[in-house]
Scaffold this active site. Structure first.
Site, PDB file in Angstrom:
ATOM      1  N   LYS A 252     -14.152   2.407  14.885  1.00 65.14           N
ATOM      2  CA  LYS A 252     -12.912   1.623  14.788  1.00 65.14           C
ATOM      3  C   LYS A 252     -12.239   1.523  16.152  1.00 65.14           C
ATOM      4  O   LYS A 252     -11.783   0.465  16.571  1.00 65.14           O
ATOM      5  CB  LYS A 252     -11.980   2.299  13.778  1.00 65.14           C
ATOM      6  CG  LYS A 252     -11.113   1.355  13.014  1.00 65.14           C
ATOM      7  CD  LYS A 252     -10.379   2.037  11.867  1.00 65.14           C
ATOM      8  CE  LYS A 252     -10.956   1.709  10.522  1.00 65.14           C
ATOM      9  NZ  LYS A 252     -10.198   2.257   9.394  1.00 65.14           N
TER      10      LYS A 252
ATOM     11  N   PHE B 200      -4.293   4.411  14.443  1.00 71.96           N
ATOM     12  CA  PHE B 200      -4.573   5.382  13.388  1.00 71.96           C
ATOM     13  C   PHE B 200      -5.760   4.879  12.578  1.00 71.96           C
ATOM     14  O   PHE B 200      -6.001   3.664  12.524  1.00 71.96           O
ATOM     15  CB  PHE B 200      -3.357   5.547  12.471  1.00 71.96           C
ATOM     16  CG  PHE B 200      -2.359   6.535  13.010  1.00 71.96           C
ATOM     17  CD1 PHE B 200      -1.581   6.206  14.111  1.00 71.96           C
ATOM     18  CD2 PHE B 200      -2.224   7.792  12.445  1.00 71.96           C
ATOM     19  CE1 PHE B 200      -0.675   7.122  14.638  1.00 71.96           C
ATOM     20  CE2 PHE B 200      -1.317   8.716  12.962  1.00 71.96           C
ATOM     21  CZ  PHE B 200      -0.543   8.379  14.062  1.00 71.96           C
TER      22      PHE B 200
ATOM     23  N   ASN C 274       0.846  -1.197   0.000  1.00 69.14           N
ATOM     24  CA  ASN C 274       0.000   0.000   0.000  1.00 69.14           C
ATOM     25  C   ASN C 274       0.883   1.248   0.000  1.00 69.14           C
ATOM     26  O   ASN C 274       2.104   1.149  -0.015  1.00 69.14           O
ATOM     27  CB  ASN C 274      -0.968  -0.025   1.189  1.00 69.14           C
ATOM     28  CG  ASN C 274      -0.220  -0.077   2.508  1.00 69.14           C
ATOM     29  OD1 ASN C 274       0.511   0.833   2.847  1.00 69.14           O
ATOM     30  ND2 ASN C 274      -0.366  -1.189   3.231  1.00 69.14           N
TER      31      ASN C 274
HETATM   32  N1  CTP Z   1      -4.040  -2.439  11.893  1.00 68.42           N
HETATM   33  C1  CTP Z   1      -3.485  -3.578  12.481  1.00 68.42           C
HETATM   34  N2  CTP Z   1      -3.557  -4.787  11.839  1.00 68.42           N
HETATM   35  C2  CTP Z   1      -4.151  -4.874  10.614  1.00 68.42           C
HETATM   36  C3  CTP Z   1      -4.714  -3.716  10.019  1.00 68.42           C
HETATM   37  C4  CTP Z   1      -4.638  -2.517  10.689  1.00 68.42           C
HETATM   38  O1  CTP Z   1      -2.913  -3.494  13.572  1.00 68.42           O
HETATM   39  N3  CTP Z   1      -4.184  -6.040  10.005  1.00 68.42           N
HETATM   40  C5  CTP Z   1      -4.024  -1.154  12.643  1.00 68.42           C
HETATM   41  C6  CTP Z   1      -3.308  -0.011  11.959  1.00 68.42           C
HETATM   42  O2  CTP Z   1      -1.934   0.021  12.315  1.00 68.42           O
HETATM   43  C7  CTP Z   1      -4.049   1.196  12.524  1.00 68.42           C
HETATM   44  C8  CTP Z   1      -5.454   0.688  12.734  1.00 68.42           C
HETATM   45  O3  CTP Z   1      -5.354  -0.730  12.759  1.00 68.42           O
HETATM   46  O4  CTP Z   1      -3.542   1.623  13.774  1.00 68.42           O
HETATM   47  C9  CTP Z   1      -6.459   1.066  11.683  1.00 68.42           C
HETATM   48  O5  CTP Z   1      -6.016   0.771  10.391  1.00 68.42           O
HETATM   49  P1  CTP Z   1      -6.974   1.006   9.128  1.00 68.42           P
HETATM   50  O6  CTP Z   1      -6.264   0.523   7.900  1.00 68.42           O
HETATM   51  O7  CTP Z   1      -7.508   2.406   9.138  1.00 68.42           O
HETATM   52  O8  CTP Z   1      -8.212   0.091   9.497  1.00 68.42           O
HETATM   53  P2  CTP Z   1      -8.580  -1.378   9.244  1.00 68.42           P
HETATM   54  O9  CTP Z   1      -8.802  -2.040  10.561  1.00 68.42           O
HETATM   55  O10 CTP Z   1      -7.600  -2.026   8.312  1.00 68.42           O
HETATM   56  O11 CTP Z   1     -10.014  -1.205   8.580  1.00 68.42           O
HETATM   57  P3  CTP Z   1     -10.433  -0.732   7.084  1.00 68.42           P
HETATM   58  O12 CTP Z   1      -9.200  -0.921   6.208  1.00 68.42           O
HETATM   59  O13 CTP Z   1     -11.558  -1.636   6.748  1.00 68.42           O
HETATM   60  O14 CTP Z   1     -10.838   0.703   7.210  1.00 68.42           O
END
Ligand code: CTP
Length: 412
Positions: free
Chosen positions: A342, A328, A213
């Site tokens: 979230k 975040f 990403n």
């Molecule tokens: N995060 C994590 N493990 C994952 C995905 C995300 O620990 N597999 C953590 C990120 O480091 C961040 C938070 O979750 O602190 C939110 O990440 P985000 O990408 O905004 O959310 P997602 O949970 O992945 O949800 P979505 O992509 O559906 O918005």
């Protein structure tokens, strides 16, 4: 004798050639009264406005005016002072000095020291309004801010040239307060152990292709740098393509979410605060091809089944005890509501939400505009700022949440 807020702190004050140079004497006097060891550096134009004897008298230290001045501690004076400083203040900073700083020019003792220091730098500009508004000065100030130089905005009022407008050196009170705030920040996280993550995850599809990403790691690296600067012990779990990690920080690399999870779980018990600024991959291919996947000669589409990865931060939050877990949220709509959902779903103590559709915020830009959201629904909208400054703001809030904020003395 009572502790003074600047006790034991070495501050270098650079003075450049503005009519406001005389106000530097008041600033020095206040810093010395606050307990600081102050060393003054004068440009040749500053010396047209105020003499070295004034500063020598106020500080009790020699004043630097030339790169060839007598050595300190057996080393070149300017290098020794630049590297031993806790803070570098430039007041007043002329348009010319700001331009040199922005471009890395080192053609006299002050500008050479500004290149040789890794101390935090505060600059207080002073100049005529037209010069202050000139696109060159605006661009130079923006460059310096992005590099983490704190600018104490000049005031509006009567200028030396007879006109009215913005450009007067800020009040010495405001400049001294900025120094106190910065020094307080330089040690207020001592004793706190941070586990901070940064950057993009990546999942292999075959030996040459990845799912990844756009995260650059800038925000997490800024947090690690700021926490270390403020005395925190920092372990940074960083994606392989993250921007350069800061000095003084232990770095553990990750690529897949499985490796991210393993690194975080291993280090989590020994931290007080976890900040998950990384973007680990949410999905991984069900199988990784051991050989390069060939293009089908008929041009048929390729389907790659993906499996969901574990939510690492939620897993950490479930075992946090007294630790703080900060996440975040990258959102493209309904920022505040989604962030709160979230935060609650993952069991976090604070979430930093940013709108990834904004051009000046989010991925791979030096600035960010975020909303902070707490579990009780309280929120705080922060204005656009550099990721370095935002890192400090986030750490200020975290420090408040640890209940340790009152450990360091406030300015007298
Ligand atoms: N995060 C994590 N493990 C994952 C995905 C995300 O620990 N597999 C953590 C990120 O480091 C961040 C938070 O979750 O602190 C939110 O990440 P985000 O990408 O905004 O959310 P997602 O949970 O992945 O949800 P979505 O992509 O559906 O918005």
């Amino acid at each position: 004798m009572r502790d003074l807020p600047l006790d034991g702190r070495r501050i270098v004050l650079g003075v450049s050639g503005s009519i406001a140079a005389y106000k530097a004497a008041e600033i020095v006097s206040r810093l010395v009264q606050g307990g600081a060891e102050v060393h003054v550096v004068l440009t040749s134009h500053a010396r047209e406005f105020i003499g070295a004897a004034t500063f020598r008298g106020l500080t009790g230290n020699p004043v630097l005016t030339d790169v060839f001045d007598e050595p300190y501690d057996g080393r070149m004076a300017h290098i020794s002072l630049a590297q031993g400083a806790d803070l570098f203040l430039v007041a007043p900073a002329t348009a010319n000095l700001l331009a040199k700083m922005a471009n890395g020019i080192a053609d006299d003792v002050l500008t050479t020291m500004l290149l040789a220091t890794d101390a935090p730098v505060i600059a207080a500009p002073a100049m005529n309004t037209v010069m202050f508004d000139h696109p060159a000065t605006v661009a130079n100030l923006s460059t310096l801010r992005q590099r983490g130089v704190e600018i104490v905005e000049p005031a509006e009022g009567r200028l030396a040239c007879g006109s009215d407008g913005k450009g007067r050196l800020a009040d010495p009170d405001a400049i001294v307060a900025a120094v106190h705030a910065r020094i307080r920040r330089s040690c207020d996280l001592t004793g706190l152990r941070f586990l901070i993550s940064a950057g993009a995850g990546s999942e292999p599809i075959d030996p040459v292709r990845l799912i990844t990403n756009r995260s650059s790691g800038r925000m997490g690296v800024a947090l690690a740098r700021a926490a270390a600067r403020r005395g925190g012990a920092v372990v940074l779990v960083a994606g392989h393509r993250s921007v350069e990690p800061p000095p003084g920080v232990e770095v553990v690399r990750f690529d897949t979410t499985a490796s991210y999870r393993a690194a975080c779980l291993e280090r989590f018990p020994a931290c007080d605060v976890f900040i998950g600024a990384a973007a680990p991959a949410d999905f991984t291919p069900v199988t990784v091809s051991q050989t390069k996947i060939r293009r089908d000669s008929s041009g048929a589409d390729l389907m790659i089944p993906l499996r969901s990865n574990p939510d690492v931060i939620a897993e950490l939050a479930a075992q946090k005890d007294s630790r703080l877990v900060v996440g975040f949220a990258a959102e493209s709509e309904d920022l505040r509501t989604r962030a709160l959902e979230k935060l609650r779903a993952k069991g976090l103590d604070l979430i930093v939400a940013n709108d990834i559709t904004a051009e000046d915020a989010g991925f791979d830009v030096p600035t960010n505009r975020v909303v902070l959201v707490w579990p009780d629904g309280r929120h705080e909208d922060l204005p656009l700022m550099t990721k370095d400054e935002l890192a400090h703001q986030i750490l200020d809030r975290i420090l408040g949440m640890t209940g340790l904020a009152s450990r360091t003395p406030s300015p007298a």
